[in-house]
Design a protein around this motif. Structure first.
Motif, PDB file in Angstrom:
ATOM      1  N   ILE A   1       0.830  -1.205   0.000  1.00 44.65           N
ATOM      2  CA  ILE A   1       0.000   0.000   0.000  1.00 44.65           C
ATOM      3  C   ILE A   1       0.866   1.257   0.000  1.00 44.65           C
ATOM      4  O   ILE A   1       0.692   2.137  -0.841  1.00 44.65           O
ATOM      5  CB  ILE A   1      -0.975  -0.004   1.195  1.00 44.65           C
ATOM      6  CG1 ILE A   1      -2.003  -1.117   1.007  1.00 44.65           C
ATOM      7  CG2 ILE A   1      -1.667   1.354   1.340  1.00 44.65           C
ATOM      8  CD1 ILE A   1      -2.965  -1.292   2.143  1.00 44.65           C
TER       9      ILE A   1
ATOM     10  N   ASN B   1       2.854   1.582  -3.398  1.00 43.21           N
ATOM     11  CA  ASN B   1       2.031   2.013  -4.531  1.00 43.21           C
ATOM     12  C   ASN B   1       1.581   3.457  -4.387  1.00 43.21           C
ATOM     13  O   ASN B   1       1.519   4.194  -5.366  1.00 43.21           O
ATOM     14  CB  ASN B   1       0.819   1.090  -4.699  1.00 43.21           C
ATOM     15  CG  ASN B   1       1.172  -0.193  -5.411  1.00 43.21           C
ATOM     16  OD1 ASN B   1       2.177  -0.298  -6.095  1.00 43.21           O
ATOM     17  ND2 ASN B   1       0.332  -1.192  -5.248  1.00 43.21           N
TER      18      ASN B   1
ATOM     19  N   ILE C   1      -3.447  -3.292  -7.216  1.00 46.60           N
ATOM     20  CA  ILE C   1      -4.360  -2.879  -6.141  1.00 46.60           C
ATOM     21  C   ILE C   1      -5.609  -3.750  -6.138  1.00 46.60           C
ATOM     22  O   ILE C   1      -6.069  -4.188  -5.078  1.00 46.60           O
ATOM     23  CB  ILE C   1      -4.728  -1.380  -6.282  1.00 46.60           C
ATOM     24  CG1 ILE C   1      -3.488  -0.517  -6.032  1.00 46.60           C
ATOM     25  CG2 ILE C   1      -5.863  -0.993  -5.336  1.00 46.60           C
ATOM     26  CD1 ILE C   1      -3.640   0.931  -6.430  1.00 46.60           C
TER      27      ILE C   1
ATOM     28  N   ARG D   1      -6.902   2.831  -3.481  1.00 50.96           N
ATOM     29  CA  ARG D   1      -7.737   2.504  -4.647  1.00 50.96           C
ATOM     30  C   ARG D   1      -8.322   3.766  -5.258  1.00 50.96           C
ATOM     31  O   ARG D   1      -8.317   3.950  -6.478  1.00 50.96           O
ATOM     32  CB  ARG D   1      -8.852   1.548  -4.233  1.00 50.96           C
ATOM     33  CG  ARG D   1      -9.684   1.066  -5.414  1.00 50.96           C
ATOM     34  CD  ARG D   1     -10.910   0.342  -4.954  1.00 50.96           C
ATOM     35  NE  ARG D   1     -11.757   1.274  -4.214  1.00 50.96           N
ATOM     36  CZ  ARG D   1     -12.966   0.995  -3.778  1.00 50.96           C
ATOM     37  NH1 ARG D   1     -13.467  -0.211  -3.950  1.00 50.96           N
ATOM     38  NH2 ARG D   1     -13.680   1.884  -3.136  1.00 50.96           N
TER      39      ARG D   1
END
Length: 177
Positions: A95, A98, A133, A150
């Motif tokens: 997480i 990204n 994701i 997201r």
């Protein structure tokens, strides 16, 4: 406080209440193209415009919904989230990695000065990140950080796609090619 790039400055056309051409979607501040100060605005004008249009948009929303609690009415129809069969993530680094990659991708390829080549590269990379994701989303328990990631990826994809379609320079962003 960190610097922010003006990815959408002055690009979303609105009316005097901040309404866009999408039902119940409003845009105010630097994102909006109201025509009040033109596409390139000084920060102080933009802040004042954001304040005035936020007030206008809020009043318009209350008028459109008859002042009723619209969110409560809509959320009553949404079933509770069922996380049966999911597990806690042991890969939380995905997480944060990204998130940082999207930030750098947008800053370097989709910032104020853009090119078709950079936008194409950004589109390819954001698709790969989005796939990662989605895979993560379906394999682990949903967390606020994952939802935020997201949403950030989706917004980045939309900004890249819109910037790729726009051939003229409007507001702060400038396309070299």
């Amino acid at each position: 406080v960190v610097p922010a790039a003006h990815y959408m400055c002055g690009g979303v056309a609105t009316g005097i209440y901040g309404r866009t051409n999408i039902s119940r979607l409003y845009a105010i501040g630097e994102t909006a193209c109201t025509g009040l100060h033109g596409a390139n605005r000084l920060a102080s004008n933009s802040l004042l415009e954001g304040l005035v249009y936020a007030h206008q948009a809020a009043a318009d929303i209350l008028t459109e919904t008859d002042g009723k609690d619209f969110v409560s009415r809509v959320s009553a129809d949404i079933p509770q989230w069922d996380d049966t069969g999911t597990i806690d993530s042991d890969e939380a680094i995905v997480i944060s990695h990204n998130w940082n990659e999207i930030r750098m991708l947008m800053w370097n390829y989709v910032g104020i000065v853009r090119s078709d080549k950079r936008l194409a590269r950004a589109a390819r990379r954001i698709k790969i990140i989005g796939d990662e994701i989605r895979e993560y989303y379906w394999n682990f328990k949903v967390t606020p950080d994952l939802i935020e990631l997201r949403n950030i990826a989706l917004l980045a994809e939309l900004i890249i796609r819109c910037a790729s379609h726009r051939k003229e320079s409007r507001g702060s962003p400038y396309n070299l090619s």
